[in-house]
Scaffold this motif. Structure first.
Motif, PDB file in Angstrom:
ATOM      1  N   GLU A  32       0.783  -1.230   0.000  1.00  0.00           N
ATOM      2  CA  GLU A  32       0.000   0.000   0.000  1.00  0.00           C
ATOM      3  C   GLU A  32       0.819   1.287   0.000  1.00  0.00           C
ATOM      4  O   GLU A  32       0.342   2.289  -0.510  1.00  0.00           O
ATOM      5  CB  GLU A  32      -1.065  -0.007   1.102  1.00  0.00           C
ATOM      6  CG  GLU A  32      -0.544  -0.140   2.501  1.00  0.00           C
ATOM      7  CD  GLU A  32      -1.708  -0.240   3.496  1.00  0.00           C
ATOM      8  OE1 GLU A  32      -2.826   0.153   3.154  1.00  0.00           O
ATOM      9  OE2 GLU A  32      -1.456  -0.698   4.618  1.00  0.00           O
ATOM     10  N   ASN A  33       2.044   1.247   0.533  1.00  0.00           N
ATOM     11  CA  ASN A  33       2.815   2.490   0.567  1.00  0.00           C
ATOM     12  C   ASN A  33       3.850   2.594  -0.546  1.00  0.00           C
ATOM     13  O   ASN A  33       4.683   3.503  -0.539  1.00  0.00           O
ATOM     14  CB  ASN A  33       3.476   2.654   1.931  1.00  0.00           C
ATOM     15  CG  ASN A  33       2.420   2.816   2.999  1.00  0.00           C
ATOM     16  OD1 ASN A  33       1.438   3.535   2.788  1.00  0.00           O
ATOM     17  ND2 ASN A  33       2.575   2.120   4.114  1.00  0.00           N
ATOM     18  N   HIS A  34       3.811   1.670  -1.487  1.00  0.00           N
ATOM     19  CA  HIS A  34       4.767   1.705  -2.585  1.00  0.00           C
ATOM     20  C   HIS A  34       4.044   1.960  -3.911  1.00  0.00           C
ATOM     21  O   HIS A  34       2.820   1.860  -3.987  1.00  0.00           O
ATOM     22  CB  HIS A  34       5.542   0.386  -2.654  1.00  0.00           C
ATOM     23  CG  HIS A  34       6.328   0.099  -1.417  1.00  0.00           C
ATOM     24  ND1 HIS A  34       7.282   0.975  -0.929  1.00  0.00           N
ATOM     25  CD2 HIS A  34       6.315  -0.940  -0.546  1.00  0.00           C
ATOM     26  CE1 HIS A  34       7.802   0.474   0.187  1.00  0.00           C
ATOM     27  NE2 HIS A  34       7.230  -0.682   0.441  1.00  0.00           N
ATOM     28  N   ARG A  75      -5.550   2.783  -4.229  1.00  0.00           N
ATOM     29  CA  ARG A  75      -4.711   3.858  -3.686  1.00  0.00           C
ATOM     30  C   ARG A  75      -4.219   4.679  -4.878  1.00  0.00           C
ATOM     31  O   ARG A  75      -4.015   4.135  -5.962  1.00  0.00           O
ATOM     32  CB  ARG A  75      -3.483   3.274  -2.976  1.00  0.00           C
ATOM     33  CG  ARG A  75      -3.802   2.157  -2.008  1.00  0.00           C
ATOM     34  CD  ARG A  75      -3.614   2.539  -0.602  1.00  0.00           C
ATOM     35  NE  ARG A  75      -2.387   3.246  -0.343  1.00  0.00           N
ATOM     36  CZ  ARG A  75      -2.150   3.896   0.800  1.00  0.00           C
ATOM     37  NH1 ARG A  75      -3.070   3.930   1.746  1.00  0.00           N
ATOM     38  NH2 ARG A  75      -1.002   4.517   0.991  1.00  0.00           N
ATOM     39  N   ASN A 100      -1.409   5.582  -5.569  1.00  0.00           N
ATOM     40  CA  ASN A 100      -0.097   5.069  -6.005  1.00  0.00           C
ATOM     41  C   ASN A 100      -0.210   3.704  -6.704  1.00  0.00           C
ATOM     42  O   ASN A 100       0.794   3.047  -6.926  1.00  0.00           O
ATOM     43  CB  ASN A 100       0.867   4.985  -4.813  1.00  0.00           C
ATOM     44  CG  ASN A 100       0.244   4.405  -3.562  1.00  0.00           C
ATOM     45  OD1 ASN A 100      -0.754   4.943  -3.068  1.00  0.00           O
ATOM     46  ND2 ASN A 100       0.783   3.321  -3.063  1.00  0.00           N
ATOM     47  N   HIS A 115      12.182   5.534  -4.412  1.00  0.00           N
ATOM     48  CA  HIS A 115      10.927   4.856  -4.076  1.00  0.00           C
ATOM     49  C   HIS A 115      10.940   3.419  -4.562  1.00  0.00           C
ATOM     50  O   HIS A 115      11.542   3.110  -5.590  1.00  0.00           O
ATOM     51  CB  HIS A 115       9.743   5.597  -4.717  1.00  0.00           C
ATOM     52  CG  HIS A 115       9.614   7.001  -4.229  1.00  0.00           C
ATOM     53  ND1 HIS A 115       9.012   7.329  -3.041  1.00  0.00           N
ATOM     54  CD2 HIS A 115      10.045   8.164  -4.761  1.00  0.00           C
ATOM     55  CE1 HIS A 115       9.069   8.628  -2.860  1.00  0.00           C
ATOM     56  NE2 HIS A 115       9.702   9.172  -3.890  1.00  0.00           N
ATOM     57  N   CYS A 121       0.192  11.690  -8.260  1.00  0.00           N
ATOM     58  CA  CYS A 121       0.712  11.064  -7.030  1.00  0.00           C
ATOM     59  C   CYS A 121       2.239  10.920  -7.131  1.00  0.00           C
ATOM     60  O   CYS A 121       2.964  11.262  -6.193  1.00  0.00           O
ATOM     61  CB  CYS A 121       0.032   9.707  -6.843  1.00  0.00           C
ATOM     62  SG  CYS A 121       0.641   8.801  -5.431  1.00  0.00           S
ATOM     63  N   MET A 148       5.171  12.695  -4.906  1.00  0.00           N
ATOM     64  CA  MET A 148       6.222  11.913  -4.225  1.00  0.00           C
ATOM     65  C   MET A 148       7.599  12.462  -4.593  1.00  0.00           C
ATOM     66  O   MET A 148       8.489  12.574  -3.738  1.00  0.00           O
ATOM     67  CB  MET A 148       6.116  10.424  -4.620  1.00  0.00           C
ATOM     68  CG  MET A 148       4.917   9.718  -4.034  1.00  0.00           C
ATOM     69  SD  MET A 148       4.603   8.113  -4.815  1.00  0.00           S
ATOM     70  CE  MET A 148       5.561   7.052  -3.775  1.00  0.00           C
TER      71      MET A 148
END
Ligand SMILES: Cc1ncc(C[n+]2csc(CCOP(=O)(O)OP(=O)(O)O)c2C)c(N)n1
Length: 193
Positions: free
Chosen positions: A15-17, A36, A38, A63, A183, A187
Motif C-alpha cells: 500500500e505504501n509503494h 490507492r 499510487n 521509491h 501522485c 512523491m
C-alpha cells in the motif's frame, strides 16, 4: 493458493509503494482490496506492466516499485527480464502470479502449463534475485525479504486459475492515469524538499 488470498496477505506491503499491475482479473482483485492513488492498473497493453515499472523505478530511485504481472503477460514480453536484469534497479520488485492460464480472456492454457519455467528464465536472464513462493505465508516473507534487500527481485507465485466474479472497476483508465501521475509527481516533490 488463490491469488485473491495472496494479494490480501501482501496488501500491507504494497500500500505504501508504487504499484503497477497488468489488466483484468488481478487488477480487479487489487482494486477491490482497496484502491490507492499510487496504484496503476495497466489496461490493454499486455506484457508491458514490467516495462512501465522498470521505467518508473529507474527515474524514481528513492521509491520502491512493485509490478504485479501474469504468466501470459510475461510470456508475451520475455525480453523484459533481460532489460530489467541489464539495468538492475535495486528498488524494483517483480511479482508474477502464474496461473498457467490467460484467465482474463477465458482461461486458455499458457506455456507454463506445459513446462515453461519462468523462474528459470528469470535466473538465466540475469535477474539477481529470483524466488518461488507458492503459499500466502511464503509469498509474504519473500516480498518482505525482497523489499528489505534492495536488490532487483522476481518472485514467481503459482496460483489457481480462479478470478473474481466481475472485472468491473469504478475507475476509468484516464482517471487512474492522471491520479497516478499526480501522485508520483507529489512523491518526487517530497524527495526534493
Ligand atoms: C497485446 C495484447 N494481446 C491480448 C490482449 C487481451 N488480453 C487481455 S488480458 C489477457 C490475458 C492475460 O493473461 P495473464 O497475464 O496470464 O493474466 P491472467 O488473466 O491469467 O490473470 C489477454 C490475452 C491484450 N490486452 N493485449
Amino acid at each position: 493458493m488463490l491469488r485473491a488470498d495472496a494479494l490480501q496477505t501482501i496488501y500491507p506491503e504494497l500500500e505504501n509503494h508504487i504499484v503497477v499491475t497488468i489488466m483484468g482479473a488481478v487488477a480487479a482483485e487489487l482494486y477491490t482490496l482497496g484502491h490507492r492513488p499510487n496504484f496503476f492498473y495497466l489496461e490493454h497493453a499486455m506484457g508491458l506492466a514490467s516495462s512501465m515499472g522498470l521505467g518508473i523505478a529507474l527515474s524514481m530511485p528513492e521509491h520502491k516499485v512493485i509490478v504485479i504481472d501474469g504468466d501470459g503477460s510475461l510470456l508475451m514480453n520475455l525480453g523484459t527480464l533481460s532489460t530489467m536484469a541489464r539495468y538492475k534497479p535495486a528498488n524494483l520488485l517483480h511479482i508474477v502470479f502464474d496461473n498457467e492460464s490467460l484467465l482474463s480472456v477465458g482461461g486458455f492454457p499458457t506455456a507454463t502449463s506445459t513446462g515453461t519455467d519462468l523462474a528459470g528464465i528469470a535466473r538465466a536472464s540475469g535477474v539477481p534475485s529470483v524466488m518461488e513462493a507458492n503459499t500466502p505465508e511464503s509469498l509474504k516473507s519473500s516480498v518482505s525479504e525482497a523489499l528489505a534487500s534492495n536488490t532487483l527481485t522476481t518472485i514467481i507465485s503459482k496460483v489457481e486459475a480462479i478470478g473474481p466474479k466481475s472485472f468491473h472497476m469504478d475507475l476509468p483508465l484516464l482517471e487512474n492515469r492522471f491520479q497516478f501521475k499526480r501522485c508520483l509527481e507529489a512523491m518526487q516533490r517530497q524527495v526534493k524538499t
